[in-house]
Motif scaffolding. Structure first.
Motif, PDB file in Angstrom:
ATOM      1  N   GLY A  32      28.146  11.237  12.823  1.00 46.10           N
ATOM      2  CA  GLY A  32      28.173   9.807  11.990  1.00 46.10           C
ATOM      3  C   GLY A  32      28.297   8.769  13.223  1.00 46.10           C
ATOM      4  N   TYR A  33      27.985   7.559  12.557  1.00 46.48           N
ATOM      5  CA  TYR A  33      28.088   6.511  13.615  1.00 46.48           C
ATOM      6  C   TYR A  33      28.669   5.221  12.654  1.00 46.48           C
ATOM      7  N   ALA A  34      29.038   4.083  13.674  1.00 49.69           N
ATOM      8  CA  ALA A  34      29.452   2.952  13.170  1.00 49.69           C
ATOM      9  C   ALA A  34      28.841   1.747  14.253  1.00 49.69           C
ATOM     10  N   GLY A  35      28.190   1.042  13.607  1.00 50.23           N
ATOM     11  CA  GLY A  35      27.325  -0.152  14.243  1.00 50.23           C
ATOM     12  C   GLY A  35      28.344  -1.594  14.047  1.00 50.23           C
ATOM     13  N   VAL A  36      28.487  -2.188  15.197  1.00 51.89           N
ATOM     14  CA  VAL A  36      29.418  -3.481  15.057  1.00 51.89           C
ATOM     15  C   VAL A  36      28.734  -4.646  15.864  1.00 51.89           C
ATOM     16  N   GLY A  37      29.151  -5.992  15.756  1.00 53.77           N
ATOM     17  CA  GLY A  37      28.823  -7.072  16.445  1.00 53.77           C
ATOM     18  C   GLY A  37      29.027  -8.405  15.884  1.00 53.77           C
ATOM     19  N   PRO A  38      28.754  -9.365  16.238  1.00 53.88           N
ATOM     20  CA  PRO A  38      28.975 -10.737  15.742  1.00 53.88           C
ATOM     21  C   PRO A  38      28.481 -10.662  14.462  1.00 53.88           C
ATOM     22  N   GLU A  39      29.339 -11.444  13.491  1.00 59.25           N
ATOM     23  CA  GLU A  39      29.003 -11.765  12.033  1.00 59.25           C
ATOM     24  C   GLU A  39      27.545 -12.415  12.156  1.00 59.25           C
ATOM     25  N   ARG A  40      26.666 -11.977  11.340  1.00 59.15           N
ATOM     26  CA  ARG A  40      25.264 -12.556  11.195  1.00 59.15           C
ATOM     27  C   ARG A  40      25.137 -13.603  10.321  1.00 59.15           C
ATOM     28  N   ASP A  41      26.199 -14.052   9.375  1.00 56.92           N
ATOM     29  CA  ASP A  41      26.207 -15.368   8.779  1.00 56.92           C
ATOM     30  C   ASP A  41      26.683 -16.598   9.513  1.00 56.92           C
ATOM     31  N   PRO A  42      25.589 -17.394   9.573  1.00 55.27           N
ATOM     32  CA  PRO A  42      25.942 -18.671  10.465  1.00 55.27           C
ATOM     33  C   PRO A  42      27.169 -19.456   9.872  1.00 55.27           C
ATOM     34  N   GLY A  43      27.406 -19.032   8.388  1.00 54.78           N
ATOM     35  CA  GLY A  43      28.425 -19.969   7.942  1.00 54.78           C
ATOM     36  C   GLY A  43      30.021 -19.390   8.013  1.00 54.78           C
ATOM     37  N   ALA A  44      29.615 -18.184   8.776  1.00 52.41           N
ATOM     38  CA  ALA A  44      31.125 -17.260   8.869  1.00 52.41           C
ATOM     39  C   ALA A  44      32.148 -18.104   9.658  1.00 52.41           C
ATOM     40  N   PRO A  45      33.290 -17.916   9.341  1.00 49.20           N
ATOM     41  CA  PRO A  45      34.481 -18.673  10.164  1.00 49.20           C
ATOM     42  C   PRO A  45      34.550 -18.000  11.614  1.00 49.20           C
ATOM     43  N   PRO A  46      35.091 -19.032  12.506  1.00 45.00           N
ATOM     44  CA  PRO A  46      34.866 -18.609  13.964  1.00 45.00           C
ATOM     45  C   PRO A  46      35.759 -17.221  14.186  1.00 45.00           C
ATOM     46  N   ARG A  47      35.252 -16.380  15.324  1.00 42.53           N
ATOM     47  CA  ARG A  47      36.008 -15.230  15.545  1.00 42.53           C
ATOM     48  C   ARG A  47      35.775 -13.953  14.286  1.00 42.53           C
ATOM     49  N   THR A  48      34.672 -14.095  13.930  1.00 39.21           N
ATOM     50  CA  THR A  48      34.495 -13.001  12.499  1.00 39.21           C
ATOM     51  C   THR A  48      33.454 -12.090  13.162  1.00 39.21           C
ATOM     52  N   GLY A  49      33.981 -10.685  13.325  1.00 36.07           N
ATOM     53  CA  GLY A  49      32.752  -9.808  13.494  1.00 36.07           C
ATOM     54  C   GLY A  49      32.268  -9.332  12.324  1.00 36.07           C
ATOM     55  N   GLU A  50      31.424  -8.361  12.283  1.00 30.09           N
ATOM     56  CA  GLU A  50      30.828  -7.512  11.139  1.00 30.09           C
ATOM     57  C   GLU A  50      30.621  -5.997  11.610  1.00 30.09           C
ATOM     58  N   LEU A  51      30.787  -5.274  10.565  1.00 26.00           N
ATOM     59  CA  LEU A  51      30.652  -3.926  10.734  1.00 26.00           C
ATOM     60  C   LEU A  51      29.349  -3.778   9.942  1.00 26.00           C
ATOM     61  N   TYR A  52      28.172  -3.413  11.046  1.00 27.22           N
ATOM     62  CA  TYR A  52      27.040  -3.413  10.268  1.00 27.22           C
ATOM     63  C   TYR A  52      26.533  -2.200   9.501  1.00 27.22           C
ATOM     64  N   ALA A  53      26.913  -1.121   9.958  1.00 26.49           N
ATOM     65  CA  ALA A  53      26.823   0.238   9.331  1.00 26.49           C
ATOM     66  C   ALA A  53      28.104   1.264   9.594  1.00 26.49           C
ATOM     67  N   LEU A  54      28.174   1.904   8.613  1.00 28.08           N
ATOM     68  CA  LEU A  54      29.192   3.221   8.916  1.00 28.08           C
ATOM     69  C   LEU A  54      28.557   4.326   8.129  1.00 28.08           C
ATOM     70  N   PHE A  55      28.173   5.519   8.813  1.00 31.52           N
ATOM     71  CA  PHE A  55      27.521   6.521   7.984  1.00 31.52           C
ATOM     72  C   PHE A  55      28.341   7.900   8.812  1.00 31.52           C
ATOM     73  N   VAL A  56      28.609   8.902   7.730  1.00 26.94           N
ATOM     74  CA  VAL A  56      28.991  10.036   8.046  1.00 26.94           C
ATOM     75  C   VAL A  56      28.266  10.960   7.223  1.00 26.94           C
ATOM     76  N   HIS A  57      27.784  11.986   7.753  1.00 24.65           N
ATOM     77  CA  HIS A  57      26.900  13.061   7.027  1.00 24.65           C
ATOM     78  C   HIS A  57      27.921  13.613   6.068  1.00 24.65           C
ATOM     79  N   PRO A  58      27.355  13.642   4.719  1.00 27.06           N
ATOM     80  CA  PRO A  58      28.240  14.068   3.557  1.00 27.06           C
ATOM     81  C   PRO A  58      29.013  15.664   4.014  1.00 27.06           C
ATOM     82  N   ASP A  59      28.474  16.351   4.731  1.00 29.89           N
ATOM     83  CA  ASP A  59      29.386  17.878   5.075  1.00 29.89           C
ATOM     84  C   ASP A  59      30.450  17.393   5.836  1.00 29.89           C
ATOM     85  N   HIS A  60      30.776  16.296   6.440  1.00 29.71           N
ATOM     86  CA  HIS A  60      31.880  15.749   7.135  1.00 29.71           C
ATOM     87  C   HIS A  60      32.770  14.654   6.257  1.00 29.71           C
ATOM     88  N   TRP A  61      32.484  14.487   5.365  1.00 29.19           N
ATOM     89  CA  TRP A  61      33.245  13.423   4.434  1.00 29.19           C
ATOM     90  C   TRP A  61      34.631  14.261   4.338  1.00 29.19           C
TER      91      TRP A  61
END
Length: 129
Positions: A32-61
């Motif tokens: 699995g993996y998780a990708g993060v970074g700054p919030e992509r929405d220019p209207g987001a409040p300051p100091r907001t991050g974003e979880l871009y993706a979270l994936f875990v293979h179904p065999d490991h749910w």
């Protein structure tokens, strides 16, 4: 979905410093993996991050890999001085929505459509403690 194009997109984003990725491994396999970074929405409040993706293979749910990846992603965003994390989830993905709600995310009224098949998505938000 084209895995080669997805991998190339992540590689470009990481190389440009726009995102960071966390990987879950069992033995010698990436599960699995998780990708993060700054919030992509220019209207987001300051100091907001974003979880871009979270994936875990179904065999490991259900193994704790998703929670560990989300913990790592949130710790990363806290270290980057974010106070809040947002994400988008497919409206029809009740399993993921349940996971995020149990983790502490709240659904917002914000809606959009996914670039993957133009499917409805919901924005969720959580404080970073």
């Amino acid at each position: 979905m084209d895995p080669v194009a997805i991998a190339a997109g992540w590689a470009d984003s990481i190389a440009a410093g726009r995102s960071r990725i966390h990987v879950a491994v069992r033995g010698d396999r990436v599960i699995g993996y998780a990708g993060v970074g700054p919030e992509r929405d220019p209207g987001a409040p300051p100091r907001t991050g974003e979880l871009y993706a979270l994936f875990v293979h179904p065999d490991h749910w259900g193994t704790g890999a998703g929670r560990a990846l989300t913990d790592a992603a949130c710790a990363d965003l806290r270290a980057a001085d974010c106070a809040t994390v947002q994400l988008w989830v497919l409206e029809a993905n009740t399993r993921a929505r349940t996971f995020y709600t149990r983790y502490g995310f709240s659904e917002t009224a914000d809606r959009t459509f996914s670039s993957l098949g133009n499917l409805p998505e919901i924005r969720l938000i959580a404080p970073l403690r």
